[in-house]
Scaffold this motif. Sequence first.
Motif, PDB file in Angstrom:
ATOM      1  N   SER A  21       0.798  -1.218   0.000  1.00 20.09           N
ATOM      2  CA  SER A  21       0.000   0.000   0.000  1.00 20.09           C
ATOM      3  C   SER A  21       0.837   1.277   0.000  1.00 20.09           C
ATOM      4  O   SER A  21       0.319   2.352  -0.250  1.00 20.09           O
ATOM      5  N   TRP A  22       2.128   1.165   0.318  1.00 20.73           N
ATOM      6  CA  TRP A  22       2.934   2.377   0.381  1.00 20.73           C
ATOM      7  C   TRP A  22       3.750   2.536  -0.893  1.00 20.73           C
ATOM      8  O   TRP A  22       4.010   1.589  -1.611  1.00 20.73           O
ATOM      9  N   SER A  23       4.174   3.761  -1.157  1.00 22.45           N
ATOM     10  CA  SER A  23       5.015   4.032  -2.315  1.00 22.45           C
ATOM     11  C   SER A  23       6.097   5.019  -1.922  1.00 22.45           C
ATOM     12  O   SER A  23       5.917   5.847  -1.025  1.00 22.45           O
ATOM     13  N   VAL A  24       7.224   4.937  -2.585  1.00 22.47           N
ATOM     14  CA  VAL A  24       8.343   5.826  -2.308  1.00 22.47           C
ATOM     15  C   VAL A  24       7.979   7.259  -2.665  1.00 22.47           C
ATOM     16  O   VAL A  24       8.371   8.204  -1.972  1.00 22.47           O
ATOM     17  N   VAL A  25       7.222   7.432  -3.744  1.00 22.04           N
ATOM     18  CA  VAL A  25       6.825   8.786  -4.155  1.00 22.04           C
ATOM     19  C   VAL A  25       6.034   9.467  -3.051  1.00 22.04           C
ATOM     20  O   VAL A  25       6.303  10.627  -2.694  1.00 22.04           O
ATOM     21  N   LYS A  26       5.052   8.770  -2.491  1.00 18.78           N
ATOM     22  CA  LYS A  26       4.250   9.358  -1.419  1.00 18.78           C
ATOM     23  C   LYS A  26       5.109   9.726  -0.216  1.00 18.78           C
ATOM     24  O   LYS A  26       4.930  10.778   0.403  1.00 18.78           O
ATOM     25  N   ILE A  27       6.032   8.841   0.126  1.00 17.43           N
ATOM     26  CA  ILE A  27       6.905   9.100   1.273  1.00 17.43           C
ATOM     27  C   ILE A  27       7.799  10.302   1.007  1.00 17.43           C
ATOM     28  O   ILE A  27       7.983  11.166   1.878  1.00 17.43           O
ATOM     29  N   LEU A  28       8.359  10.399  -0.193  1.00 19.85           N
ATOM     30  CA  LEU A  28       9.229  11.525  -0.528  1.00 19.85           C
ATOM     31  C   LEU A  28       8.462  12.842  -0.487  1.00 19.85           C
ATOM     32  O   LEU A  28       8.978  13.856   0.005  1.00 19.85           O
ATOM     33  N   VAL A  29       7.240  12.833  -1.007  1.00 17.65           N
ATOM     34  CA  VAL A  29       6.426  14.056  -0.963  1.00 17.65           C
ATOM     35  C   VAL A  29       6.151  14.440   0.486  1.00 17.65           C
ATOM     36  O   VAL A  29       6.293  15.611   0.875  1.00 17.65           O
ATOM     37  N   PRO A  99       5.420   8.063  -9.986  1.00 21.92           N
ATOM     38  CA  PRO A  99       4.840   6.722  -9.860  1.00 21.92           C
ATOM     39  C   PRO A  99       5.132   5.809 -11.049  1.00 21.92           C
ATOM     40  O   PRO A  99       5.299   4.599 -10.877  1.00 21.92           O
ATOM     41  N   TYR A 100       5.192   6.364 -12.255  1.00 19.50           N
ATOM     42  CA  TYR A 100       5.483   5.538 -13.432  1.00 19.50           C
ATOM     43  C   TYR A 100       6.920   5.026 -13.410  1.00 19.50           C
ATOM     44  O   TYR A 100       7.184   3.883 -13.768  1.00 19.50           O
ATOM     45  N   VAL A 101       7.836   5.904 -12.978  1.00 18.90           N
ATOM     46  CA  VAL A 101       9.236   5.491 -12.880  1.00 18.90           C
ATOM     47  C   VAL A 101       9.400   4.481 -11.749  1.00 18.90           C
ATOM     48  O   VAL A 101      10.115   3.480 -11.885  1.00 18.90           O
ATOM     49  N   GLU A 102       8.711   4.725 -10.638  1.00 16.77           N
ATOM     50  CA  GLU A 102       8.783   3.787  -9.511  1.00 16.77           C
ATOM     51  C   GLU A 102       8.230   2.424  -9.902  1.00 16.77           C
ATOM     52  O   GLU A 102       8.777   1.383  -9.518  1.00 16.77           O
ATOM     53  N   GLN A 103       7.146   2.433 -10.661  1.00 13.75           N
ATOM     54  CA  GLN A 103       6.552   1.165 -11.090  1.00 13.75           C
ATOM     55  C   GLN A 103       7.513   0.374 -11.969  1.00 13.75           C
ATOM     56  O   GLN A 103       7.587  -0.847 -11.870  1.00 13.75           O
ATOM     57  N   ARG A 104       8.257   1.081 -12.794  1.00 17.24           N
ATOM     58  CA  ARG A 104       9.196   0.394 -13.683  1.00 17.24           C
ATOM     59  C   ARG A 104      10.416  -0.112 -12.928  1.00 17.24           C
ATOM     60  O   ARG A 104      10.858  -1.250 -13.130  1.00 17.24           O
ATOM     61  N   LEU A 105      10.963   0.719 -12.040  1.00 16.56           N
ATOM     62  CA  LEU A 105      12.198   0.365 -11.355  1.00 16.56           C
ATOM     63  C   LEU A 105      11.974  -0.514 -10.129  1.00 16.56           C
ATOM     64  O   LEU A 105      12.838  -1.298  -9.763  1.00 16.56           O
ATOM     65  N   TRP A 108      12.629   0.126  -4.091  1.00 10.78           N
ATOM     66  CA  TRP A 108      13.963   0.441  -3.578  1.00 10.78           C
ATOM     67  C   TRP A 108      14.883   0.943  -4.666  1.00 10.78           C
ATOM     68  O   TRP A 108      15.715   1.829  -4.431  1.00 10.78           O
ATOM     69  N   SER A 109      14.756   0.404  -5.863  1.00 12.36           N
ATOM     70  CA  SER A 109      15.575   0.900  -6.968  1.00 12.36           C
ATOM     71  C   SER A 109      15.203   2.340  -7.309  1.00 12.36           C
ATOM     72  O   SER A 109      16.073   3.152  -7.636  1.00 12.36           O
ATOM     73  N   PHE A 110      13.913   2.669  -7.210  1.00  9.09           N
ATOM     74  CA  PHE A 110      13.502   4.046  -7.472  1.00  9.09           C
ATOM     75  C   PHE A 110      14.059   4.987  -6.403  1.00  9.09           C
ATOM     76  O   PHE A 110      14.513   6.091  -6.716  1.00  9.09           O
ATOM     77  N   PHE A 111      13.987   4.569  -5.158  1.00  7.80           N
ATOM     78  CA  PHE A 111      14.537   5.408  -4.080  1.00  7.80           C
ATOM     79  C   PHE A 111      16.031   5.643  -4.304  1.00  7.80           C
ATOM     80  O   PHE A 111      16.525   6.757  -4.160  1.00  7.80           O
TER      81      PHE A 111
END
Length: 282
Positions: A21-29, A99-105, A108-111
């Motif tokens: 349920s969590w995403s790196v994008v949301k946490i970074l924002v 989110p699109y980049v996070e979904q692809r990577l 943790w790779s996105f972070f």
Amino acid sequence: MAIADRDWYRKQEPRRISVSSWSVVKILVAVNVACFLVQAMAYEAGWDPAHRGLGMKPDDVIGRFHVWQLFTSMFLHAPGNPIPWHLVFNMFVLWMFGPYVEQRLGKWSFFRFYMLAGLAAGLAYVVFGFLRARFNPAIGASGAIMGVLVYFTMMNPNAIVRFMFILPMKMKYATLLIVGMDLYFFAISPAGHGVANSAHLGGALFGFLYYRYGHRVDRYFTDLEIKSKVHAKKKRSADLDRLQAQVDEMLEKISREGIDGLSPRERKFLTEAGRRLREERP
């Protein structure tokens, strides 16, 4: 009687925690907004984090080795009255394309990508600033955001966006226009007139290179992770084997002398060992 037959050695299902349920994008924002609020309170108290060791100053990073500024500066933004446009624009771009980049990577790779993009942007600003003796502190996530923007553009070059919220334009042309503007302003004024164009360009270049060659970086970290897990698994298995051998010795002692033959210390060890074997053995 085997140890698994005893009442205190009953296997229980491990608790599972879902992180879907969590995403790196949301946490970074959220982190950027929280840091801005703290920063605003610091301003009200008469303390400016950007000029007090947390902003990125080339002479501090190179001359005094204050390398933490490369990271702390990523989470500071220029104040705005009444609207902090610096923060709003950066977080809007991150929220739209991240989110699109996070979904692809992957998370943790996105972070890792985001932080490395910010680091590359910071290094570009520090190097050019130091060479040209421009020591104004830089703050903001714009360098990392440019990395995300360029990576998304490489993924979806023909996606249609509204440039400046008005003009429909393919993503590749919009990003080229933004990068071209940074190049132009950097060329005519490396100091940037209050905008760290060199940092933007550093982040953009990193995003481009990561799209082309990032799989090698990801494979390197994946190999390290696999090796680490294999080593940890072997070590844990060896520890459990030794523990099992000690438990077997105590069980043999119980068979010979009865449970009363164990000292309180041995009983405590047997209970704790049983719990650990139950939890860690498949």
